[in-house]
Design a protein around this motif. Structure first.
Motif, PDB file in Angstrom:
ATOM      1  N   SER A 187      -1.227  11.208  -5.219  1.00 17.55           N
ATOM      2  CA  SER A 187      -1.607  11.256  -6.631  1.00 17.55           C
ATOM      3  C   SER A 187      -2.964  10.609  -6.905  1.00 17.55           C
ATOM      4  N   SER A 188      -3.502   9.926  -5.919  1.00 20.82           N
ATOM      5  CA  SER A 188      -4.813   9.296  -6.104  1.00 20.82           C
ATOM      6  C   SER A 188      -5.876  10.130  -5.399  1.00 20.82           C
ATOM      7  N   SER A 189      -7.088   9.796  -5.650  1.00 16.96           N
ATOM      8  CA  SER A 189      -8.169  10.492  -4.948  1.00 16.96           C
ATOM      9  C   SER A 189      -8.623   9.699  -3.722  1.00 16.96           C
ATOM     10  N   ALA A 190      -7.899   8.656  -3.392  1.00 14.89           N
ATOM     11  CA  ALA A 190      -8.263   7.804  -2.262  1.00 14.89           C
ATOM     12  C   ALA A 190      -7.832   8.433  -0.940  1.00 14.89           C
ATOM     13  N   ALA A 191      -8.618   8.202   0.078  1.00 11.49           N
ATOM     14  CA  ALA A 191      -8.296   8.679   1.425  1.00 11.49           C
ATOM     15  C   ALA A 191      -7.542   7.590   2.177  1.00 11.49           C
ATOM     16  N   LEU A 192      -6.752   8.005   3.134  1.00 13.76           N
ATOM     17  CA  LEU A 192      -6.115   7.055   4.034  1.00 13.76           C
ATOM     18  C   LEU A 192      -7.184   6.402   4.899  1.00 13.76           C
ATOM     19  N   LEU A 193      -6.969   5.159   5.287  1.00 13.86           N
ATOM     20  CA  LEU A 193      -7.924   4.509   6.188  1.00 13.86           C
ATOM     21  C   LEU A 193      -8.094   5.306   7.477  1.00 13.86           C
ATOM     22  N   SER A 194      -7.015   5.880   7.956  1.00 14.07           N
ATOM     23  CA  SER A 194      -7.083   6.625   9.221  1.00 14.07           C
ATOM     24  C   SER A 194      -7.992   7.844   9.139  1.00 14.07           C
ATOM     25  N   GLU A 195      -8.273   8.316   7.943  1.00 15.85           N
ATOM     26  CA  GLU A 195      -9.188   9.448   7.795  1.00 15.85           C
ATOM     27  C   GLU A 195     -10.624   9.040   8.141  1.00 15.85           C
ATOM     28  N   LEU A 196     -10.922   7.751   8.077  1.00 14.70           N
ATOM     29  CA  LEU A 196     -12.251   7.263   8.445  1.00 14.70           C
ATOM     30  C   LEU A 196     -12.475   7.312   9.952  1.00 14.70           C
ATOM     31  N   THR A 197     -11.385   7.368  10.705  1.00 14.26           N
ATOM     32  CA  THR A 197     -11.484   7.325  12.172  1.00 14.26           C
ATOM     33  C   THR A 197     -10.795   8.538  12.800  1.00 14.26           C
ATOM     34  N   GLU A 198     -10.821   9.658  12.085  1.00 16.82           N
ATOM     35  CA  GLU A 198     -10.248  10.917  12.569  1.00 16.82           C
ATOM     36  C   GLU A 198      -8.797  10.772  13.004  1.00 16.82           C
TER      37      GLU A 198
END
Length: 180
Positions: free
Chosen positions: A136-147
């Motif tokens: 529901s947020s526009s935030a990305a998971l931290l893991s998306e920063l490291t593929e």
């Protein structure tokens, strides 16, 4: 508490009292409503309280006042995981279904270094709440920063539970093997 304006020091003391009395996390929005200020003011208050060495933990569910006994769960381990964002719920459910407490998630960003976020997830209800919050947020998971590659600190009452959870993650293809 009435929503009349109170001095900042008094407000922060009241926030500490709220957190100490609460067993569940309190969101910044909930606290803001209780004291009659914006959520951004609460963020600032939390930063000031932490700077005064108050053991306040910001989690994905809200703020928690940490007592020493809350951190220890017997056995602790750090595991390296990999998955696509849409598999986050599956990964977390595997862990909690094996009696494991998911303490945090850490990524090693190539420019900014290490980022750790407190998760504090121990059951399927908390997993579902976390996944819905991410969706529901526009935030990305931290893991998306490291593929997709990330670490979790996990704890359990018995080491066997950690072993079984790791085996289940490996079977699901979520554990980073030493070959990578």
């Amino acid at each position: 508490m009435t929503k009349q304006k109170m001095p900042a020091d008094e407000r922060r003391e009241y926030i500490l009292k709220l957190l100490k009395e609460q067993e569940e996390p309190l969101s910044g929005r909930e606290i803001a409503e209780k004291v009659g200020v914006s959520r951004q003011i609460i963020v600032g208050d939390m930063a000031l309280l932490k700077a005064k060495n108050e053991p306040i933990l910001a989690t994905s569910q809200g703020y928690i006042y940490m007592y020493d006994s809350q951190e220890s769960n017997g056995y602790e381990r750090t595991i390296a995981c990999y998955h696509k964002p849409e598999d986050t719920g599956k990964e977390l459910n595997i862990l909690v279904d094996h009696g494991v407490f998911v303490k945090d998630v850490t990524v090693d960003h190539p420019i900014y270094g290490e980022f750790t976020a407190q998760l504090r997830i121990s059951n399927r209800i908390e997993v579902e709440k976390f996944v819905k919050q991410v969706q529901s947020s526009s935030a990305a998971l931290l893991s998306e920063l490291t593929e997709g590659i990330h670490l979790h600190t996990i704890t359990a009452d018995r080491e066997e539970l950690l072993d079984e959870a790791e085996k289940a993650l490996n079977k699901a293809g979520f554990l980073v093997n030493k070959k990578v």
